[in-house]
Write a protein that holds these residues in place. Structure first.
Motif, short mmCIF file in Angstrom:
data_model
loop_
_atom_site.label_atom_id
_atom_site.label_comp_id
_atom_site.label_asym_id
_atom_site.label_seq_id
_atom_site.Cartn_x
_atom_site.Cartn_y
_atom_site.Cartn_z
N ALA A 31 19.26 37.37 4.63
CA ALA A 31 19.77 36.15 3.81
C ALA A 31 18.56 35.16 4.28
O ALA A 31 18.16 35.19 5.51
CB ALA A 31 21.12 35.72 4.14
N THR A 37 17.61 32.85 -1.66
CA THR A 37 17.17 34.38 -1.62
C THR A 37 17.42 35.12 -3.07
O THR A 37 18.50 34.86 -3.48
CB THR A 37 17.97 34.99 -0.79
OG1 THR A 37 17.99 34.29 0.84
CG2 THR A 37 17.94 36.62 -0.39
N GLY A 56 31.29 38.25 1.77
CA GLY A 56 30.95 37.77 3.05
C GLY A 56 32.09 37.29 3.89
O GLY A 56 33.20 37.52 3.45
N SER A 82 25.49 32.38 -0.80
CA SER A 82 25.59 32.39 0.55
C SER A 82 27.09 32.25 0.97
O SER A 82 27.50 33.03 1.90
CB SER A 82 24.42 31.52 1.35
OG SER A 82 23.21 31.79 0.98
N LYS A 86 27.13 36.06 2.17
CA LYS A 86 26.39 36.27 3.62
C LYS A 86 27.51 36.59 4.71
O LYS A 86 28.50 35.76 4.68
CB LYS A 86 25.72 34.97 3.73
CG LYS A 86 24.85 34.95 5.07
CD LYS A 86 23.99 33.42 5.06
CE LYS A 86 23.32 33.62 6.30
NZ LYS A 86 22.66 32.43 6.54
N LYS A 87 27.21 37.39 5.40
CA LYS A 87 27.85 37.91 6.65
C LYS A 87 27.34 36.86 7.63
O LYS A 87 26.41 36.76 8.14
CB LYS A 87 27.63 39.34 7.07
CG LYS A 87 27.97 40.18 5.99
CD LYS A 87 29.52 40.51 5.68
CE LYS A 87 29.45 41.50 4.69
NZ LYS A 87 31.03 41.71 4.44
N GLY A 95 23.01 38.57 6.86
CA GLY A 95 22.52 38.99 5.49
C GLY A 95 23.74 39.22 4.58
O GLY A 95 24.75 38.99 4.48
N PHE A 96 23.21 40.12 3.70
CA PHE A 96 24.09 40.63 2.55
C PHE A 96 24.16 42.19 2.46
O PHE A 96 23.36 42.83 2.86
CB PHE A 96 23.60 40.25 1.16
CG PHE A 96 23.45 38.96 1.01
CD1 PHE A 96 24.12 37.83 0.77
CD2 PHE A 96 22.00 38.36 0.99
CE1 PHE A 96 23.87 36.41 0.81
CE2 PHE A 96 21.42 36.80 0.95
CZ PHE A 96 22.30 35.91 0.57
#
Length: 124
Positions: A31, A37, A56, A82, A86-87, A95-96
């Motif tokens: 991300a 992104t 996420g 995000s 997003k994590k 990231g994803f």
């Protein structure tokens, strides 16, 4: 889990060529900052496929995952939120997480050739 290669683009100049990563059942996309992104998906597998983006662990995670269908021969772009996808913690932090699946049912596996579905990440 396969990591998708990211292309970092610059403003007012040339950026490297976008690199596509062959698909796998589960992928990790790095991300960028906020909604900067873009994930490109190109399906040349010979059959329609589905892509699921896991929720996420941010503030908007309760909205849940995203599932979309990419028809054979189609290329699509996704701009991911995000705060939803997003994590922020754990092994996939930063990231994803994406999964290939059936185009109609996210719980069913993808029946085509995963390597025929290509992924790219573009960050600005």
């Amino acid at each position: 889990m396969t990591k998708i290669t990211a292309t970092d683009c610059v403003r007012d100049g040339f950026s490297p060529a976008i690199q596509y990563t062959p698909g796998e059942n589960e992928l990790w996309a790095p991300a960028g900052k906020d909604e900067r992104t873009v994930i490109l998906v190109r399906n040349d597998s010979g059959t329609d496929c589905g892509v699921t983006v896991e929720a996420g662990d941010g503030l908007r995670k309760s909205i849940g995952p995203f599932h979309g269908k990419v028809a054979n021969g189609q290329e699509v772009a996704m701009v991911l939120d995000s705060m939803r996808f997003k994590k922020l913690e754990g092994e996939q932090k930063g990231g994803f997480v994406l999964r290939l699946c059936d185009g109609e049912n996210p719980e069913s596996p993808f029946s085509g050739t995963a390597a025929g579905v290509k992924f790219a990440v573009v960050r600005t």
